[in-house]
Design a protein around this motif. Sequence first.
Motif, PDB file in Angstrom:
ATOM      1  N   UNK A 193       1.175  -1.386   0.125  1.00 13.40           N
ATOM      2  CA  UNK A 193      -0.287  -0.039   0.365  1.00 13.40           C
ATOM      3  C   UNK A 193       1.160   1.336   0.015  1.00 13.40           C
ATOM      4  N   UNK A 194       0.698   2.439  -0.240  1.00 17.75           N
ATOM      5  CA  UNK A 194       1.097   3.630  -0.654  1.00 17.75           C
ATOM      6  C   UNK A 194       2.764   3.673  -1.136  1.00 17.75           C
ATOM      7  N   UNK A 195       3.036   2.273  -1.800  1.00 15.89           N
ATOM      8  CA  UNK A 195       4.619   2.605  -2.190  1.00 15.89           C
ATOM      9  C   UNK A 195       4.830   3.352  -3.165  1.00 15.89           C
ATOM     10  N   UNK A 219      -4.416  -5.124  -1.902  1.00 16.04           N
ATOM     11  CA  UNK A 219      -3.297  -4.962  -3.334  1.00 16.04           C
ATOM     12  C   UNK A 219      -2.454  -3.359  -3.444  1.00 16.04           C
ATOM     13  N   UNK A 220      -1.299  -3.284  -3.432  1.00 10.34           N
ATOM     14  CA  UNK A 220      -1.107  -2.258  -3.964  1.00 10.34           C
ATOM     15  C   UNK A 220      -2.178  -0.626  -4.258  1.00 10.34           C
ATOM     16  N   UNK A 221      -3.148  -1.140  -3.168  1.00 13.03           N
ATOM     17  CA  UNK A 221      -4.181   0.502  -3.212  1.00 13.03           C
ATOM     18  C   UNK A 221      -3.379   2.117  -2.941  1.00 13.03           C
ATOM     19  N   UNK A 222      -3.325   2.495  -3.789  1.00 10.77           N
ATOM     20  CA  UNK A 222      -3.012   4.333  -3.499  1.00 10.77           C
ATOM     21  C   UNK A 222      -1.580   3.970  -4.170  1.00 10.77           C
ATOM     22  N   UNK A 223      -0.943   2.709  -5.017  1.00 10.63           N
ATOM     23  CA  UNK A 223       0.256   3.009  -4.506  1.00 10.63           C
ATOM     24  C   UNK A 223       0.979   4.153  -5.943  1.00 10.63           C
ATOM     25  N   UNK A 224       1.986   4.986  -5.748  1.00  7.22           N
ATOM     26  CA  UNK A 224       2.492   5.818  -7.234  1.00  7.22           C
ATOM     27  C   UNK A 224       3.449   5.432  -7.720  1.00  7.22           C
ATOM     28  N   UNK A 225       3.520   4.638  -7.520  1.00  4.34           N
ATOM     29  CA  UNK A 225       4.854   3.995  -8.928  1.00  4.34           C
ATOM     30  C   UNK A 225       5.550   2.596  -8.422  1.00  4.34           C
TER      31      UNK A 225
END
Lengths: 305, 230
Positions: B82-84, B99-105
């Motif tokens: 999350x948020x990576x 899974x992968x919520x709010x990732x930036x990249x």
Amino acid sequence: MCGIVGFLDKCRGTDRPVGQTILALLQALSCRGPDSAGVALFDTRDEWRVRVSVPGGHDLDAAAATLCELGVVVQRHYRNGVYDALLGSGADASTLEERIRHRLPGTEVICLGRRLNLFKQVGSPDQLEATYRISALCGSHGIGHTRLSTESRVDLSHSQPFWAHGVPDLATVHNGHITNYHKLRRRYEQKGYRFFTENDSEVIGVYLRDRLAAGLSLEDALSSSLDDFDGSFSYLAASGDRLAYVKDRFGFKPLMVAETDAFVAIATEEIALWKALGGDFVAREPAPGSLQVWPVPTTPVATAR
Amino acid sequence: LTFIIDCQGKSTREINRELRAAITAGQRDMRVLAPDARHNLGVALLEPVRVVFEGSVGYYCAGMMDGAHVEVRGSAGWGTAESMMGGTVVIDGNAGSGVAASIRGGTVVVRGDAAARAGVSMKGGTLLIGGGCGYMAGFMMQKGRIVVCGDAGDALADSMYEGVVFVGGKIASLGNDAVVEEPTAEDRAWLHDLLTTYNVPAPAALKKIVSGRKLWNFDKKELEVWKAAL
């Protein structure tokens, strides 16, 4: 929060008591529910029994004598006012609860049935073990609960598992919040059902009792609950010959299931499965809106006790 | 040389401190044994290190991290990665909700299935799911790409602003303002590269879902409806 666990020993060939596994699962989820803890275990003794909690204020010996008059033979009693008893020849299971509550006001009938052994109290799973030695209890399957209360009181009555009053050997544990509880409660109270607590989770047992009385199988009753309950719920139901989970349509509450040839293990968090069981299994998260019912094998117990 | 951390008998805090101490001491390649689905492992890794978890992990593994390469040799709980900001997370098994919520990249790969709300509110990066996914994947995503090789659940890509979702299997239902488009040659080349890089079997064909952009602006024609509703 709250943590719920379930375990079914499929082959009953292990020396490890089911109580020990259920306790280990529950201890791993202690941090999800510090308020109270409880387990409902199903053994193979097959004799009618009842467990009651007599509140302070009653003379304990007099209470035992009263129970005896109702045809209930007290086997042992704990210092906290909980009595284990067998139903003697004069007792009628269907009306016993009302009669006990009439003669000993404020008394809580914790469980009644031929295989169900339900223990619960305020405090942690460790404290539950200290009082009742859960780890030494043998049987085929069981469910457990650690509670973090959000709405209702923290006491024995409001802790889980809940015995489904009126249905011998049926117990439930619930993680979540049944948001149409008040509406359902009104409906069932109008139908004459009695609620013993302010805990929304209690309605699950009342609902199942009503559906079973209407002629539905346990499977169908659990399935229709997906339509009739609102809110968030992962709940487990266990009877003398069934273990089941039900998960709400949004999957709001976590639940992990691991099944092998030897066992079915269910826990709110996977970490509990690894701590309690270790070994070789794959844990999966059931789909939102799903349920599964496992029959309890009726094969004879492999190891002599 | 691989540095080994055995989780047995250790608390999450002790494990993460050991990881951190090893990184500070210059270790770049680490194996974490018996994670046994503990939560919050490998959160906020900010160095270009490789961490392999030899078993399932619990909630929020590799969250808020930037630039590390994390492998999970098992399944992962809710809110993984999350948020990576950047880096890669490869999960061999299944992934829990969000899974992968709010990732930036960066790139998150789930070789098995992903539960509900995969890649919600993504602001960049790539989420590759080898199996299927639950409901509302890509909800309100703003940028980035989600690739689902198997079937997608209900309300796929609901209310997305930007970004793109590719689905190889069946779509239970599309979300609000999600529109199916024909993938371009450029899309196909990018998909081929991605699937080859992470050794994920390519589905026969992939549908492309983008934002219809109808929700971008308030429609004045609906003003009376809104007034009545409010």
